[in-house]
Every structure is written in structure tokens, then in C-alpha cells.
Design a protein around this motif. Structure first.
Motif, PDB file in Angstrom:
ATOM      1  N   SER A  19      -8.580   8.314   1.878  1.00 17.67           N
ATOM      2  CA  SER A  19      -7.793   7.093   2.098  1.00 17.67           C
ATOM      3  C   SER A  19      -8.458   6.140   3.089  1.00 17.67           C
ATOM      4  O   SER A  19      -7.905   5.109   3.433  1.00 17.67           O
ATOM      5  CB  SER A  19      -6.390   7.456   2.588  1.00 17.67           C
ATOM      6  N   ARG A 133       2.389  15.421  12.448  1.00 22.43           N
ATOM      7  CA  ARG A 133       1.993  14.170  11.788  1.00 22.43           C
ATOM      8  C   ARG A 133       2.931  13.785  10.639  1.00 22.43           C
ATOM      9  O   ARG A 133       3.307  12.612  10.520  1.00 22.43           O
ATOM     10  CB  ARG A 133       0.553  14.295  11.283  1.00 22.43           C
ATOM     11  N   SER A 137       4.565  10.148   9.913  1.00 18.85           N
ATOM     12  CA  SER A 137       4.347   9.358   8.690  1.00 18.85           C
ATOM     13  C   SER A 137       5.683   8.962   8.065  1.00 18.85           C
ATOM     14  O   SER A 137       5.867   7.818   7.639  1.00 18.85           O
ATOM     15  CB  SER A 137       3.528  10.155   7.675  1.00 18.85           C
ATOM     16  N   ARG A 158      -2.003   1.870   1.549  1.00 16.42           N
ATOM     17  CA  ARG A 158      -1.993   2.827   2.662  1.00 16.42           C
ATOM     18  C   ARG A 158      -0.618   3.477   2.807  1.00 16.42           C
ATOM     19  O   ARG A 158      -0.517   4.669   3.144  1.00 16.42           O
ATOM     20  CB  ARG A 158      -2.346   2.123   3.973  1.00 16.42           C
ATOM     21  N   THR A 161      -0.700   6.309   0.374  1.00 23.07           N
ATOM     22  CA  THR A 161      -1.731   7.350   0.530  1.00 23.07           C
ATOM     23  C   THR A 161      -1.729   7.954   1.926  1.00 23.07           C
ATOM     24  O   THR A 161      -1.802   9.182   2.080  1.00 23.07           O
ATOM     25  CB  THR A 161      -3.142   6.798   0.238  1.00 23.07           C
ATOM     26  N   ASN A 162      -1.683   7.122   2.988  1.00 23.34           N
ATOM     27  CA  ASN A 162      -1.755   7.620   4.353  1.00 23.34           C
ATOM     28  C   ASN A 162      -1.215   6.545   5.298  1.00 23.34           C
ATOM     29  O   ASN A 162      -1.976   5.701   5.778  1.00 23.34           O
ATOM     30  CB  ASN A 162      -3.219   7.972   4.684  1.00 23.34           C
ATOM     31  N   ARG A 165      -2.893   4.833   8.375  1.00 21.96           N
ATOM     32  CA  ARG A 165      -3.999   3.887   8.197  1.00 21.96           C
ATOM     33  C   ARG A 165      -3.541   2.433   8.342  1.00 21.96           C
ATOM     34  O   ARG A 165      -4.365   1.545   8.532  1.00 21.96           O
ATOM     35  CB  ARG A 165      -4.666   4.056   6.815  1.00 21.96           C
ATOM     36  N   ASP A 221      -9.990  10.104   8.672  1.00 27.24           N
ATOM     37  CA  ASP A 221      -8.796  10.931   8.460  1.00 27.24           C
ATOM     38  C   ASP A 221      -8.766  12.255   9.207  1.00 27.24           C
ATOM     39  O   ASP A 221      -7.742  12.901   9.278  1.00 27.24           O
ATOM     40  CB  ASP A 221      -8.634  11.234   6.958  1.00 27.24           C
TER      41      ASP A 221
END
Ligand code: HAM
Length: 379
Positions: A19, A133, A137, A158, A161-162, A165, A221
Motif C-alpha cells: 500500500s 494498530r 485503523s 488508502r 488498503t491501509n 497511509r 508499512d
């Protein structure tokens, strides 16, 4: 450690992270003649870990402290301080989870910059671990809610996906929304909070000042817990002189044993841009050997060789120029000492040493010459 410039593409997809902008947009990846996907390395850390795992270095080096130097490649828009081929000094420590090593690594980065005479600000954060984490998120997604649709296309990607980010985003219109997002520090599990407190108290003990920034998630990452950067002044937008952090799951992720890691990389071109003006001036040599007359040249060359072997930067002229023109060159070269060799000196195995600053001259025996010059240097 010197790792190859070319690696398998999957090393960075797995290591740096699918990502990340580096893997998504910036790799010089291609298919080689054997049909294999390979890439010019965009950073050193996954390669260092690969080598550590491949050669089972943990057996000989339960606590490995390694460094590497070399070119990296990223397809970015070139500008001051940002190049498609640049050089990193990379430092990695494998095998120690204790926050004392985080502080030691940061202290080393500070010492490097201060030895170079570069002023920099240290920024730190903790991005938590695999246990805490996911909660962070989720909190980011919840806080964004409907507003995801107002963010730039990259950030919308983002978010799925993550979400972490999103903090890398530089698009001005996105900033008010990003500024209102929760802070990673508020979502750390007890173990990560204790670890971060440990890092901060070790930094305090070293009297290293730092600024906390919840936005410092760094664009790779693999980070867990500590992340840090040192920012230079007067460098414009590309002001990160070096950056790094802890990556406690990367060694295992790349097929190795469960070993924590931490490190940083400094961009050598950025260090050069940040060097104080005076650092660009070449240092003068220690001495200039002047040959008086034809017969003195061979001895003058041997004397020059011997002084160089003794570690003294020594200059000599070529093409058999006159004594006057050699002395002119000696003057212009900025050396501290002129060493005069003529028939008299050869006969007595001595050298006439002239100190340029004072004009003072004295005879010194050849054997004592190197020590004499070195002692004069420390005066
Ligand atoms: P990074 O922040 O991507 O981290 O890069 C580290 C440093 O490399 C930056 O602070 C910057 O000085 C320099 N740099 C990056 N891209 C460019 C560029 N295009 N042109 C010039 N300089 C650049 C890493 O690479 C991690 N591997 C650091 C690390 C080591 N983390 C743990 N261990």
C-alpha cells in the motif's frame, strides 16, 4: 553489509508494503531475460533483512548492528533534495526490543548530524504494534465517516488498503480533514505505551530534545512502535535528512526468526545540501616539498612518498620547475610547511622546514621530520 542494487520485486512488495507509494508508484521494476520480475532497490531495509535471513546471521550475531551505503532508486518527481538515484547511509540493529536501543540509534543519528555541523529537529511518534494498530485503523475509518468521499483519490484508496497511509497525504485540500483525525498515541496497547515512555525517558537522559508528531507514520508499512525523523532547516519541502523506526515483525515476515529490528537511513545528497558553507572548502595539505637543483629531485620524491606513508598529505611539483616557481606554488597551496631539500640538506640528511605563517626556518633530521610536522599540527 553491501547488498545488490537489483532485487526481486516481491521483496519490496512484501517488505516495504503493497500500500506504500514506493511500491505502488516509484519502483523501477521490470521483467528480466529469464522472465523474472526484478527491481532497482528503492530502499535498503528489506535487502538487509533478506541477507540477514538468507545467511542465518542471527546464529553468529544474536544482536546484529549493521550499516550499509549505496545508491537507491525511486521514480519520483525530481526537485531539490529529491532525485531518482540517490544514496543512503543505512543503519540497522536486529535482535533487541528494549527501548534503550531505540534511543541509542537515535542518539547515533544526532551525533552524526552534529559531527557534520548540521542543525536538525528530531520528531518522534509511536505507531503501535499488530495488536493495537487494527483498533487505531478502525478509529480512523470511523472518524472519517462520510468525509472519505471528500479526500483525494489516493486517500480514498488508502482508506480501504491501509488507513494509516492517509497521514502521508500532502494534498492541501485534504489537510483540514486529516488534522481532525485521532492520534495513534491514544490507541497504543499497554506494552506499546510503556515502550514509548521508555524511549522518551532514555532520550531525556541523553538530553536530546524532540517534538512529538502524531502524523509521523512514515511512508513504509513495516514500522511498529517507534518512528522518527530528523528535519533540516533551509532545505525546502524535502527537509527530512534521515528517517527510521522500529520494525519488529519484518524479519519474520521475510521468512526469518521472530527478531525485532530498528534502524534509519540518511539521504547523503540531503546531508551535503545541509552542510555548513565552510565544509565545502577543501582542506590544505600538510606540507609541500621543494627540490633545490637537479640532483635533489629523486630524494624529494622519496621524501614525499615517505611522508604520505606516514599519513601526512604532502605535495610536490612536477616537470623540474625552478625553485622560485615551486615556492610560489607552495605559497598558493595553503600548506603549513614548506620542506626544502638541496645539496646541503642531502649531505647532512636534514630537511629545511619553513613554517609558512611565521616565515621561521629550521633544520630537522629526516628521521624526526614526520613527528615534527605532526606535533606542529596540534600546536
Ligand atoms: P525513507 O524515509 O524512505 O526511509 O528514506 C530515508 C532518507 O532517504 C530520507 O530521509 C531522505 O533523506 C532520503 N531520501 C529518500 N528518498 C529520496 C530521494 N528521492 N532523493 C533524495 N533523498 C531521498 C527508508 O528508506 C527506510 N529504509 C529507513 C529505515 C531504515 N527504517 C528502518 N531502517
Amino acid at each position: 553489509m553491501r547488498t545488490p542494487v537489483i532485487e526481486r520485486e516481491e521483496l519490496f512488495a512484501k517488505g516495504t508494503g503493497e500500500s506504500t507509494d514506493i511500491v505502488q508508484k516509484e519502483m523501477y521494476a521490470f521483467t528480466d531475460k529469464g522472465g523474472e520480475r526484478i527491481t532497482l532497490r528503492p530502499e535498503a531495509t528489506p535487502s538487509m533483512v533478506r541477507a540477514f535471513v538468507e545467511h542465518a546471521l542471527e546464529q553468529d550475531l544474536p544482536c546484529a548492528k549493521l550499516y550499509s551505503l549505496g545508491p537507491m532508486f525511486r521514480y519520483e518527481r525530481p526537485q531539490k533534495g529529491r532525485y531518482r538515484q540517490f544514496h543512503q547511509l543505512d543503519v540497522e540493529v536486529f535482535g533487541i526490543a528494549d527501548p534503550a536501543v531505540d534511543a541509542e540509534v537515535i542518539e547515533m543519528a544526532c551525533a552524526l548530524l552534529s559531527a557534520l555541523g548540521i542543525d536538525a529537529e528530531l520528531v518522534i511518534n509511536s505507531v503501535g504494534c499488530e495488536a493495537c494498530r487494527p483498533r487505531f485503523s478502525e478509529a480512523l475509518i470511523a472518524a472519517l465517516g462520510e468525509r472519505v468521499g471528500e479526500l483525494c483519490g489516493d486517500c480514498q484508496r488508502r482508506a480501504t488498503t491501509n488507513p494509516l497511509r492517509i497521514f502521508d497525504c500532502k494534498v492541501p485540500a485534504d489537510q483540514p480533514i486529516i488534522d481532525g483525525l485521532p492520534h495513534s498515541e491514544d490507541f497504543l496497547c499497554d506494552a506499546c505505551r510503556d515502550h514509548f515512555a521508555g524511549v522518551k525517558s532514555h532520550l531525556d537522559a541523553y538530553a536530546i530534545p524532540y517534538r512529538l508528531s502524531h502524523r509521523l507514520v512514515r511512508g513504509l508499512d513495516y514500522y511498529t512502535r517507534t518512528t522518527f525523523e530528523m528535519l533540516g532547516t533551509g532545505l525546502g519541502a524535502q527537509n527530512a535528512l534521515l528517517g527510521g523506526g522500529r520494525y519488529d515483525h519484518l524479519v519474520k515476515r521475510l521468512g526469518g526468526p521472530d527478531r525485532p529490528g530498528i534502524g534509519f537511513a540518511a539521504g547523503l545528497e540531503r546531508l551535503v545540501l545541509a552542510l555548513p558553507e565552510a565544509a565545502g572548502e577543501a582542506e590544505a595539505a600538510d606540507a609541500f616539498v621543494v627540490a633545490l637543483g637537479e640532483t635533489a629531485w629523486p630524494a624529494a620524491r622519496l621524501l614525499t612518498r615517505d611522508l604520505r606513508r606516514a599519513g601526512l598529505a604532502t605535495l610536490i611539483d612536477y616537470e623540474g620547475r625552478s625553485a622560485k616557481s615551486q615556492m610560489k606554488r607552495a605559497n598558493r597551496s595553503g600548506v603549513r610547511h614548506m620542506l626544502i631539500l638541496g645539496d646541503d640538506e642531502l649531505a647532512s640528511n636534514q630537511v629545511t622546514v619553513k613554517t609558512m605563517e611565521t616565515g621561521h626556518q629550521q633544520s630537522v633530521s629526516r628521521e624526526a621530520l614526520a613527528d615534527h610536522l605532526r606535533a606542529a599540527e596540534t600546536d
